[in-house]
Scaffold this active site. Structure first.
Site, short mmCIF file in Angstrom:
data_model
loop_
_atom_site.label_atom_id
_atom_site.label_comp_id
_atom_site.label_asym_id
_atom_site.label_seq_id
_atom_site.Cartn_x
_atom_site.Cartn_y
_atom_site.Cartn_z
N PRO A 70 0.79 -1.23 0.00
CA PRO A 70 0.00 0.00 0.00
C PRO A 70 0.82 1.28 0.00
CG PRO A 70 -0.19 -1.16 2.11
CD PRO A 70 0.48 -2.09 1.16
N ASN A 71 0.36 2.21 -0.80
CA ASN A 71 0.90 3.58 -0.90
C ASN A 71 2.22 3.68 -1.65
OD1 ASN A 71 -1.26 4.81 0.69
ND2 ASN A 71 -0.37 3.68 2.40
N ARG A 83 4.17 11.04 -1.81
CA ARG A 83 4.08 10.78 -0.37
C ARG A 83 5.42 11.08 0.32
NH1 ARG A 83 4.74 4.38 1.21
NH2 ARG A 83 4.04 5.21 3.21
N TYR A 107 10.75 9.16 1.39
CA TYR A 107 10.75 8.18 0.29
C TYR A 107 11.33 8.72 -1.02
CZ TYR A 107 7.75 5.74 3.59
OH TYR A 107 7.26 5.11 4.71
N ASN A 139 8.23 -5.34 -1.12
CA ASN A 139 8.12 -4.27 -0.14
C ASN A 139 6.66 -4.28 0.32
OD1 ASN A 139 7.92 -2.01 1.41
ND2 ASN A 139 8.91 -0.63 -0.06
N ALA A 164 3.16 -0.92 4.70
CA ALA A 164 2.58 -0.97 6.06
C ALA A 164 2.23 -2.40 6.48
CB ALA A 164 1.35 -0.09 6.12
N GLU A 223 12.95 -9.12 1.40
CA GLU A 223 12.15 -8.00 1.91
C GLU A 223 12.92 -6.70 1.68
OE1 GLU A 223 11.79 -8.28 6.16
OE2 GLU A 223 10.72 -6.37 6.35
N HIS A 247 12.82 -2.33 1.98
CA HIS A 247 12.21 -1.06 2.42
C HIS A 247 13.03 0.09 1.90
CE1 HIS A 247 9.45 -3.22 4.93
NE2 HIS A 247 10.48 -3.94 5.36
N ARG A 255 13.25 4.45 12.48
CA ARG A 255 12.03 5.26 12.51
C ARG A 255 11.18 4.90 13.73
NH1 ARG A 255 9.28 4.96 6.81
NH2 ARG A 255 8.03 6.60 7.79
C1 DQA Z 1 8.22 1.16 3.83
C2 DQA Z 1 8.31 1.37 5.34
C3 DQA Z 1 6.98 1.07 6.00
O1 DQA Z 1 7.08 1.26 7.41
C4 DQA Z 1 5.90 2.00 5.47
O2 DQA Z 1 4.66 1.67 6.03
C5 DQA Z 1 5.85 2.04 3.99
C6 DQA Z 1 7.09 1.97 3.22
C7 DQA Z 1 9.52 1.56 3.11
O3 DQA Z 1 9.65 1.21 1.94
O4 DQA Z 1 10.37 2.24 3.68
O5 DQA Z 1 4.79 2.23 3.40
O6 DQA Z 1 8.01 -0.22 3.57
#
Ligand code: DQA
Length: 144
Positions: free
Chosen positions: A9-10, A17, A22, A73, A76, A97, A99, A106
């Site tokens: 998501p997102n 965002r 990011y 990735n 959330a 995985e 990020h 964080r």
């Molecule tokens: C994320 C880190 C997560 O905590 C966050 O909710 C994201 C992006 C990252 O790519 O840094 O949406 O996965």
């Protein structure tokens, strides 16, 4: 070799965002980078993004018998989803995985990752380059 790159998501909102966290590159720019990186290495890649947990589970299940590696990735859902953990366990496909941000530096809740227990590696805090590093890691170490 066929890889699946999954984003949760997102991630489609990249560039819009929280750019201080990011970056300013868009999701389309990320896809271009991944496609070019894979094309240069003869890797067949499919990219998929969803804001819905079940869609991501479906995509992981559909990779069974078809993909040699997964880069994910979970965004959330990293911090909440037992379903994604179980899906990766179910298919037994080497999974990395990723990020974009450094999740360990964080909020406290971002330090928890359910999916990590099923992954062969975790890359965090390297920006979009982290996806390319994950692809290289799978190609060099985990996919025969
Ligand atoms: C994320 C880190 C997560 O905590 C966050 O909710 C994201 C992006 C990252 O790519 O840094 O949406 O996965």
């Amino acid at each position: 070799m066929k890889l699946l790159v999954l984003n949760g998501p997102n991630i489609n909102m990249l560039g819009i965002r929280e750019p201080d966290i990011y970056g300013r590159e868009t999701y389309a720019a990320l896809l271009k980078r991944i496609e070019e990186h894979c094309a240069a290495r003869g890797i067949d890649v499919e990219c998929y993004q969803s804001n819905h947990e079940g869609d991501l589970v479906d995509k992981i299940q559909a990779a069974y018998g078809k993909c040699d590696g997964i880069v994910i990735n979970p965004a959330a859902y990293t911090h909440t989803s037992v379903a994604l953990l179980d899906a990766v366990k179910a298919v037994s496909i080497p999974t990395v995985e990723v990020h974009i941000s450094d999740v360990d530096a964080r909020d406290e809740f971002r330090r928890v990752s359910y999916i990590r227990a099923a992954c062969v590696a975790m890359i965090s805090g390297r920006g979009l380059q982290g996806y390319l590093d994950a692809i290289d890691l799978l190609a060099e170490r985990f996919v025969k």
